[in-house]
Design a protein around this motif. Structure first.
Motif, PDB file in Angstrom:
ATOM      1  N   ILE A 644     -45.369 -20.518   7.339  1.00  0.00           N
ATOM      2  CA  ILE A 644     -44.969 -20.781   5.952  1.00  0.00           C
ATOM      3  C   ILE A 644     -46.246 -20.991   5.152  1.00  0.00           C
ATOM      4  O   ILE A 644     -47.044 -21.889   5.455  1.00  0.00           O
ATOM      5  CB  ILE A 644     -44.057 -22.015   5.845  1.00  0.00           C
ATOM      6  N   THR A 645     -46.462 -20.149   4.164  1.00  0.00           N
ATOM      7  CA  THR A 645     -47.700 -20.198   3.378  1.00  0.00           C
ATOM      8  C   THR A 645     -47.365 -20.411   1.909  1.00  0.00           C
ATOM      9  O   THR A 645     -46.607 -19.625   1.317  1.00  0.00           O
ATOM     10  CB  THR A 645     -48.493 -18.878   3.535  1.00  0.00           C
ATOM     11  N   GLN A 656     -52.758 -12.435   0.181  1.00  0.00           N
ATOM     12  CA  GLN A 656     -52.406 -12.988   1.494  1.00  0.00           C
ATOM     13  C   GLN A 656     -51.463 -12.043   2.255  1.00  0.00           C
ATOM     14  O   GLN A 656     -51.614 -11.827   3.456  1.00  0.00           O
ATOM     15  CB  GLN A 656     -51.726 -14.356   1.311  1.00  0.00           C
ATOM     16  N   ILE A 657     -50.479 -11.489   1.528  1.00  0.00           N
ATOM     17  CA  ILE A 657     -49.510 -10.586   2.176  1.00  0.00           C
ATOM     18  C   ILE A 657     -50.201  -9.313   2.660  1.00  0.00           C
ATOM     19  O   ILE A 657     -49.931  -8.825   3.761  1.00  0.00           O
ATOM     20  CB  ILE A 657     -48.333 -10.273   1.224  1.00  0.00           C
ATOM     21  N   ILE A 658     -51.110  -8.774   1.857  1.00  0.00           N
ATOM     22  CA  ILE A 658     -51.837  -7.554   2.253  1.00  0.00           C
ATOM     23  C   ILE A 658     -52.632  -7.802   3.534  1.00  0.00           C
ATOM     24  O   ILE A 658     -52.616  -6.976   4.467  1.00  0.00           O
ATOM     25  CB  ILE A 658     -52.763  -7.076   1.109  1.00  0.00           C
ATOM     26  N   ASN A 728     -41.256 -14.169  -1.607  1.00  0.00           N
ATOM     27  CA  ASN A 728     -41.490 -15.388  -2.389  1.00  0.00           C
ATOM     28  C   ASN A 728     -40.311 -16.335  -2.213  1.00  0.00           C
ATOM     29  O   ASN A 728     -39.308 -16.215  -2.904  1.00  0.00           O
ATOM     30  CB  ASN A 728     -41.702 -15.063  -3.865  1.00  0.00           C
ATOM     31  N   ALA A 729     -40.459 -17.265  -1.281  1.00  0.00           N
ATOM     32  CA  ALA A 729     -39.378 -18.210  -0.975  1.00  0.00           C
ATOM     33  C   ALA A 729     -39.573 -19.510  -1.739  1.00  0.00           C
ATOM     34  O   ALA A 729     -39.434 -20.603  -1.193  1.00  0.00           O
ATOM     35  CB  ALA A 729     -39.325 -18.462   0.524  1.00  0.00           C
ATOM     36  N   SER A 730     -39.850 -19.385  -3.015  1.00  0.00           N
ATOM     37  CA  SER A 730     -40.106 -20.582  -3.824  1.00  0.00           C
ATOM     38  C   SER A 730     -38.800 -21.226  -4.268  1.00  0.00           C
ATOM     39  O   SER A 730     -37.735 -20.604  -4.240  1.00  0.00           O
ATOM     40  CB  SER A 730     -40.938 -20.218  -5.052  1.00  0.00           C
ATOM     41  N   HIS A 755     -42.894 -14.376   8.662  1.00  0.00           N
ATOM     42  CA  HIS A 755     -43.897 -15.008   7.805  1.00  0.00           C
ATOM     43  C   HIS A 755     -43.282 -15.226   6.420  1.00  0.00           C
ATOM     44  O   HIS A 755     -42.840 -14.267   5.772  1.00  0.00           O
ATOM     45  CB  HIS A 755     -45.150 -14.132   7.703  1.00  0.00           C
ATOM     46  N   ILE A 756     -43.268 -16.481   5.993  1.00  0.00           N
ATOM     47  CA  ILE A 756     -42.615 -16.859   4.730  1.00  0.00           C
ATOM     48  C   ILE A 756     -43.687 -17.298   3.735  1.00  0.00           C
ATOM     49  O   ILE A 756     -44.540 -18.143   4.044  1.00  0.00           O
ATOM     50  CB  ILE A 756     -41.601 -17.999   4.968  1.00  0.00           C
ATOM     51  N   TYR A 757     -43.624 -16.708   2.533  1.00  0.00           N
ATOM     52  CA  TYR A 757     -44.584 -17.038   1.471  1.00  0.00           C
ATOM     53  C   TYR A 757     -43.847 -17.645   0.280  1.00  0.00           C
ATOM     54  O   TYR A 757     -42.688 -17.305   0.016  1.00  0.00           O
ATOM     55  CB  TYR A 757     -45.347 -15.786   1.027  1.00  0.00           C
TER      56      TYR A 757
END
Length: 767
Positions: A644-645, A656-658, A728-730, A755-757
């Protein structure tokens, strides 16, 4: 030494099987070549072998029979060639991996155990006398899935056979080479299952037969109930079970049903492509596949604009106005409910006595039969006659009126003007036709008058043909007006039915009427609209379909189920889904299709609680999202912890995703970047595609390639990927409680890594 002896024995048996398979392929190649040459010869000499004689009725019959015989010969050769090609594909699959298991079974009363090798298809020896490999769907093969060594039995169509399983052995064979084997006391050995699950996503779904679990096997072979409901957690193998069930049904009833009599109702076209190779890999023809939206589109035709389910979802997922959101949600929920069906049934009962609306019959701008006349004629019949039966009588009457009207038009001025504009070719055709019909000879004196009359009839008939066809298809019934009338608060129908409408009915009417005025049928209106149309014009049914499978059933409404049951009245149904993956709003406050109480006849429910798709670490995280104490049992496959980032802005998110994509691409074939909506996908694609080669998946996408995929969560339904990146899990993106299962569905698509951003504050679903 014992293990070495077993290994050599199994290598010898594998070589024996591969020799038989090679011989079968050579034999089929020879036969296929012969069938092809024979078909070519028949085509070339087709008319040489048929003597055409039309002199007498007997000669005509004889000629017809000769042609029919030649056609049958050609058809037989072509079918035999197709069968040979299909069988060759099965043997070519067997060449790669002839079998995956062996059980030794000593039947009660027998002296010698039977060695049963199990594969995706039956293999007979060179003499076609003895079974060398048993099809996994054969009754005797079920012991591999259902029993451990010791007492065992299997069920045939007539009896149960008891005995002892002396050995249970599993193999990993790739490219015709024996790579490993192991004896097991488990239902399915962990080693084999781990090997399959460790593969990349595109291979996993194609290697499913070897790893069928006992609880899955019961579902696959279930035959008792008309309705079988399967509720399984994410990754429990529901889709795989559905496809294996189809293969089993085609094997079990091979003389009764064919693949085109089985229908799989799928969430979208992308899912269709994902599963379309599985049945051919199992040696079966593909069944029919259809999305519910495709069915609605076909029924509504081009006369209406249809809102697609993804459009409804996009509107709700992006709606910022909470008041409008609640109003829209209430409307969607009620129109999907059985309460709305009850309202609709009462409305239809009301229409039996009054209120049915019709259209004027208009020709060349003139009303030749008014809607009022049609209504009066319709209601002149006793109400004991059903609405569809009365409409058939009205149709017959209208066609008779049209025939009378047609005769009055022959002498009209517009017909003469149309004749003046005809070219020479049209005149020549008319003259030839009259001559053929014997209306005049070359020596007649009234050629011109007869020709003018004939031309007049032809012109009027041609002009009236579209109108006649419309009447035949009941287009004189104003279905849109009848449906719209239900939402008119000033209509007397409202006074009759107001005891059945919800408190927020006025809001529903205000939302519905503007759409209907634009001839827009929203997704929530589609099933009720077609239900009403069928009750008025007559039920549309398909009795050719023997079995219907509904995948992702949690996203269908009770009203949609009613429509499907009426469409396929003779079909058995397998309903598969997961209540935790509900994403469509019409199901939030309605009974789930996974509830047996929805089905009028006996329905059985089976539950799958073990998840095989994802690693234990991913399953443990995603189970917490549910926040309802649900038990999800993880298969013991380990992998890296999900990450989780949290980043401060979109620029950092993209960077970050790239970087993550580059790392994941070194080991995985399919990496899905899952967004909340199509709009978010499109924006993300513009940023990411400058740095990584990616594919944007939209509702129009019918297939995807290996690589980097960007897609909204609703397009990922039922599909699995090697690695998943949540874009984008905001808290700003996923905040409403109604989106919890939507977010859970997105996260559970990952097989190996998740991977969750999030930009700034993380969604409350992960707190």
């Amino acid at each position: 030494m014992e293990n070495q002896k077993d290994w050599l024995e199994e290598k010898h048996y594998l070589a024996h099987c591969l020799t038989i398979i090679d011989d079968k392929i050579k034999e089929l190649l020879h036969k296929e070549k012969g069938f092809k040459e024979n078909a070519g010869t028949i085509r070339k000499t087709f008319w040489d072998d048929v003597r055409v004689n039309l002199d007498t009725a007997e000669d005509v019959d004889e000629t017809f029979m000769a042609i029919k015989q030649q056609v049958e010969l050609l058809s037989d050769s072509e079918l035999a060639q197709q069968r040979a090609i299909r069988n060759m594909k099965v043997y070519e699959r067997l060449q790669q991996s002839p079998y995956f298991a062996r059980i030794d079974f000593l039947q009660d009363g027998q002296q010698e155990p039977l060695k049963i090798y199990i594969g995706v298809a039956t293999l007979l020896d060179q003499q076609d006398e003895n079974i060398v490999i048993y099809d996994w769907r054969a009754p005797i093969s079920s012991m591999y899935y259902d029993h451990t060594p010791g007492d065992a039995y299997y069920t045939t169509s007539t009896e149960e056979i008891y005995g002892k399983m002396l050995l249970k052995r599993q193999f990993i064979i790739k490219n015709g080479e024996l790579q490993s084997m192991f004896n097991t006391g488990l239902t399915i050995g962990d080693d084999l299952l781990l090997d399959i699950l460790a593969q990349n996503a595109n291979e996993h779904i194609r290697s499913i037969v070897a790893t069928i679990q006992a609880e899955q096997n019961k579902i696959i072979r279930h035959l008792r109930s008309r309705y079988l409901i399967v509720e399984g957690v994410a990754g429990s193998g529901k889709t795989a079970v559905a496809l294996q069930r189809v293969a089993y049904l085609l094997y079990r009833y091979r003389n009764e049903i064919t693949a085109d009599q089985i229908l799989l109702i799928t969430p979208n076209q992308l899912f269709n492509q994902y599963v379309h190779t599985v049945l051919p890999d199992l040696g079966e023809d593909n069944m029919q596949q259809l999305t519910f939206t495709e069915y609605i589109e076909k029924r509504l035709g081009r006369q209406f604009q249809l809102e697609y389910p993804y459009e409804q979802l996009e509107q709700l997922l992006t709606e910022k106005d909470s008041t409008f959101y609640e109003m829209k949600l209430n409307s969607i929920t009620f129109k999907a409910s059985l309460a709305y069906k009850q309202l609709m049934d009462e409305y239809i009962s009301y229409l039996s006595n009054k209120g049915l609306l019709f259209k004027n019959i208009v020709f060349r701008g003139e009303r030749i039969i008014t809607a009022q006349e049609i209504a009066e004629y319709f209601y002149s019949f006793p109400s004991s006659l059903s609405i569809p039966d009365r409409l058939q009588l009205v149709k017959k009457w209208l066609l008779q009126r049209l025939t009378k009207f047609e005769k009055t038009e022959w002498t009209k001025e517009w017909v003469e003007e149309a004749m003046d504009l005809l070219d020479t070719e049209a005149y020549t055709k008319s003259y030839s036709k009259l001559l053929y019909e014997g209306h005049f000879t070359e020596n007649s004196f009234d050629d011109f008058d007869q020709e003018q009359k004939k031309l007049a009839k032809q012109i009027v008939k041609k002009q009236l043909k579209p109108l006649r066809n419309s009447i035949k298809h009941l287009k004189f019934v104003h279905i849109l007006g009848i449906y719209r009338q239900l939402f008119d608060l000033n209509n007397t129908v409202y006074q009759k039915l107001q005891h059945l409408v919800p408190d927020h009915w006025e809001d529903i009417c205000q939302q519905t009427l503007p759409n209907l005025a634009k001839r827009l049928i929203t997704y929530e209106d589609a099933a009720p609209f077609l239900y009403l149309q069928d009750k008025i014009e007559g039920q549309q049914t398909n009795t050719m379909i023997h079995h219907v499978l509904i995948d992702e059933a949690q996203d269908y409404s009770p009203f949609q189920l009613i429509l499907l049951q009426q469409l396929f009245p003779k079909a058995r149904m397998t309903i598969l889904g997961d209540g935790h993956q509900t994403i469509h709003p019409h199901t939030f406050d309605n009974p789930s299709l996974l509830n047996p109480k929805l089905y009028s006849e006996q329905a059985e429910k089976m539950i799958l609680t073990k998840s095989y798709r994802s690693t234990k670490q991913i399953i443990q995280l995603t189970a917490k999202i549910l926040n309802d104490g649900s038990e999800v049992e993880a298969f013991n496959r380990n992998g890296p912890e999900p990450s989780i980032t949290i980043v401060p802005n979109e620029v950092e998110l993209t960077a970050q995703i790239i970087q993550n994509i580059h790392e994941l691409s070194r080991q995985f074939d399919t990496i899905a970047v899952i967004c909340k909506t199509a709009a978010e996908c499109s924006a993300a694609y513009k940023q990411l595609n400058r740095h990584v080669d990616s594919q944007l998946i939209t509702h129009d996408t019918k297939q995807f390639k290996k690589g980097i995929l960007l897609l909204p969560a609703y397009m990922a339904k039922g599909i699995e990927f090697d690695a998943v990146i949540i874009y984008n899990a905001s808290a700003a993106t996923y905040s409403r409680e109604t989106e919890r299962h939507y977010f859970y569905t997105a996260c559970t698509r990952a097989m190996h890594e998740l991977h969750i951003y999030s930009i700034n504050k993380l969604t409350p679903f992960l707190q």
